[in-house]
Design an enzyme around this catalytic site. Structure first.
Site, short mmCIF file in Angstrom:
data_model
loop_
_atom_site.label_atom_id
_atom_site.label_comp_id
_atom_site.label_asym_id
_atom_site.label_seq_id
_atom_site.Cartn_x
_atom_site.Cartn_y
_atom_site.Cartn_z
N CYS A 52 -13.74 -35.55 52.66
CA CYS A 52 -14.89 -35.48 53.57
C CYS A 52 -14.92 -34.10 54.22
O CYS A 52 -13.88 -33.53 54.56
CB CYS A 52 -14.88 -36.51 54.68
SG CYS A 52 -14.91 -38.19 54.11
N HIS A 98 8.78 -40.40 19.21
CA HIS A 98 9.27 -41.61 19.90
C HIS A 98 8.12 -42.51 20.33
O HIS A 98 8.27 -43.31 21.25
CB HIS A 98 10.13 -41.18 21.10
CG HIS A 98 11.29 -40.35 20.67
ND1 HIS A 98 12.41 -40.88 20.09
CD2 HIS A 98 11.48 -39.00 20.68
CE1 HIS A 98 13.26 -39.90 19.79
NE2 HIS A 98 12.70 -38.76 20.14
N GLU A 132 -0.74 -29.95 32.25
CA GLU A 132 -1.83 -29.37 33.02
C GLU A 132 -3.11 -29.29 32.17
O GLU A 132 -4.21 -29.57 32.65
CB GLU A 132 -1.39 -27.99 33.54
CG GLU A 132 -2.44 -27.19 34.27
CD GLU A 132 -3.00 -27.85 35.53
OE1 GLU A 132 -2.48 -28.89 35.96
OE2 GLU A 132 -3.99 -27.32 36.06
#
Ligand code: F6R
Length: 617
Positions: free
Chosen positions: A2, A513, A490
């Protein structure tokens, strides 16, 4: 989350408040509202709507009367109550005399609301804010006190976080403001004052600002100035007027289509600003007051704990590699939100580094408080000067990236890595874990990074072609090893947050895996395969993907041929030493996400459901 803005003075408030809201929209954008006080007609007028500030502006353009020299505005990121017209701020008290804007959460609002209902108050919205303004009204009437006192008494009954501005239409020469846990700045002009979540709304009017400290409130009077006091202890405080370094150019798009693109392109200059005055290559010195003054705390540390969220957490992961590699100090990297709730083992021999662009992230702030309670030394790496985290930490270093307005973090990430690299090198030198030659080589190489980013940015048009090819993908994998594993995380975060394409980052060797099961001809896999850093191993990983028909986008070192032979596309970055590769490999990933999101017609600077500074848990 806000954004709040206010004006009291001699100018028309409407254009100032509206523009201020546009600048603060990065803080939240699911609804917006403005209240104006028309001094001549002695009338107060509220307009609010679900949607963005542009929707509010369109609504206000139909209005004949936007007159008034006092105004309050709010742009919302919903916490209590869905985003709709009614839940939008500002909120009136039951009498219609008092009006409030609020950034934060009043945690005990339900019990307060019950009490107020018993006392005859009614509520139109689902917000905690409407409870607060009626509590203030109730106190004001019951105790027969002025607005400032009523705000103070009411706030002392609340639990939670707030930056608020309150106006009483019967007292049209003052606005009462207060903060706890959410930022609030007061711009000081001549017989005029500006109130805002950060200084951007008033930068063209004044360079002087008072940043309220946590737990302070102020009565801002049109002609009589600002009086500040502590909410709990009722002590008057001498306000410190700070001169701002910000300028208008920094907070405008400067010819770029989006802030995100501008900020991607700003990285060479941002990194130069980060190391300016700190990286002294010829002298073979790194100067950082925050570290120099506390060197023994760091060199004697049994371990370093890094706390952060989101992109800043990824910067922390890169730092883990570099601190351990160069300075030989054990590092743990923690999500601030998990750390604070799991009774972590912290001792006075630990150093905690908190990383935050905004310096306002609630979870990071709470983690810092916890670490301090347990006796650790806490060091902050923040971008926003004077932010809450920079003040709460024992010492720190700013990243000096300049304002980052696009919600997706770009230059904050690379400048955080730059600061953390400087710290690691400094500690390595102090501890004797790096040779003189190596130290010097790192310094000179770091100095060339801005230039090398300029070169990486030249691939923009090629990256656009790659974006066009894969923009329809439903999923995407990002792989990297070592220093580039956090870059893969990222890259995936950038794609998901602005294009809404599902993306995951993995250490390349982990593919076998489990995630390799996802590979088919529809799966683009972005692989960071620079020459320095487990190159042969990554090439083997690429081969495994290729054999399963995955589409490969390789981020490679200039002149690479092996990956080029295997990949569908390669994007080149200049060569550098392994520890600095994240500063270069990040660039194409930022551009790739950016172009895909633009091509898909997404709102790049204000992705859905997000806000720039997460001031709630
Ligand atoms: C992602 C992003 C977020 C922030 C996170 C922490 O692009 O911007 O993940 O990195 O909310 O924010 P700060 O660094 O302000 O503490």
């Amino acid at each position: 989350m806000c954004g709040i803005v206010g004006y009291i003075g001699h100018r028309e408030a409407y254009p100032i408040v509206l523009k201020g809201l546009q600048r603060l929209e990065y803080r939240g954008y699911d609804s917006a509202g403005i209240v104006l006080y028309d001094d001549e007609k002695e009338e107060i007028k509220l307009t609010k709507t679900k949607g963005k500030v542009a929707d509010l502006k369109a609504k206000l353009e139909d209005e004949i009367n936007t007159a008034g020299t006092i105004g309050l505005g709010h742009t919302r990121w919903a916490t209590h109550g869905v985003p709709n017209d009614v839940n939008s701020h500002p909120h009136f008290s039951n009498s219609g005399d008092l009006v409030i804007i609020h950034n934060g959460i009043i945690e005990n609002y339900e019990s307060l609301k019950k009490e107020l209902i018993k006392r005859g108050y009614s509520f139109t919205s689902d917000t905690d804010t409407e409870v607060l303004i009626n509590l203030i009204e109730d106190v004001k009437k019951k105790e027969d006190v002025k607005l400032g006192k009523a705000v103070q008494i009411a706030l002392n009954q609340t639990v939670g976080a707030y930056a608020i501005a309150v106006f009483d239409k019967n007292k049209p020469n003052e606005i009462v403001v207060a903060r706890l846990g959410s930022p609030l700045a007061i711009g000081v002009g001549e017989d005029e004052y500006f109130i805002a979540s950060d200084a951007s709304p008033f930068i063209e009017f004044t360079n002087n600002a008072i940043y309220l400290e946590d737990g302070e409130m102020a009565v801002v009077r049109r002609k009589k100035g600002v009086s500040v006091r502590q909410i709990k202890d009722d002590k008057l405080v001498d306000p410190y007027i700070q001169e701002l370094q910000l300028n208008l150019e920094q907070i405008e798009k400067g010819g770029f289509e989006h802030f995100m693109l501008k900020e991607i392109y700003e990285q060479p200059s941002a990194i130069t600003d980060t190391y300016r005055g700190r990286l002294l290559v010829d002298e073979g010195v790194i100067r950082m007051a925050g570290i120099d003054d506390n060197l023994e705390r760091f060199t004697n540390a049994k371990r370093i704990i890094i706390v952060a969220c989101g992109t800043s957490w990824h910067a922390g992961l890169v730092a883990e590699y570099i601190f351990e590699d160069l300075a030989r100090i054990p590092v743990e990297v923690e999500y601030a939100s998990e750390f604070r709730y799991r009774n972590p083992v912290i001792t006075s021999e630990d150093v905690v580094i908190a990383i935050s662009q905004s310096g306002e992230t609630a979870d990071t702030m709470a983690a810092i408080k916890l670490a301090k309670e347990k006796g650790a030394f806490v060091f902050g790496v923040c971008n926003v000067v004077g932010s809450s985290i920079s003040r709460e930490t024992h010492a720190g270093a700013y990243t000096h990236a300049g304002p980052e307005i696009g919600v997706a973090s770009t230059k904050a990430f690379t400048t955080q890595i730059t600061v953390l690299t400087l710290i690691a090198l400094k500690l390595a030198k102090a501890k004797g874990t790096i040779s003189k030659t190596d130290f010097h080589m790192h310094l000179s190489e770091l100095e060339t990074i801005p230039q090398k980013i300029e070169v990486a940015l030249l691939s923009n048009d090629h990256i656009k072609e790659v974006a066009d090819k894969y923009k329809e993908a439903r999923n995407c994998l990002y792989l990297g090893r070592g220093y580039n594993f956090p870059v893969a995380l990222e890259g995936a975060l950038k794609l998901k947050e602005i294009s809404y394409i599902h993306a995951e980052g993995y250490p390349a060797a982990e593919m076998k895996h489990g995630p390799i099961a996802l590979i088919d001809e529809d799966m683009p896999v972005v692989v960071i395969a620079t020459r320095k850093g487990h190159y042969e191993k990554v090439v083997s990983n690429i081969q495994e993907i290729k054999s399963r028909q995955g589409k490969i986008i390789g981020i490679v070192t200039e002149g690479d041929t092996s990956v080029r032979d295997l990949a569908d596309y390669v994007i080149e970055v200049p060569d550098t030493i392994e520890s600095l590769t994240p500063l270069l490999t990040t660039i194409p990933l930022q551009l790739l996400s950016y172009h895909i999101a633009v091509m898909l017609g997404k709102n790049v600077d204000q992705p859905r459901n997000l806000a720039k500074s997460v001031t709630v848990e």
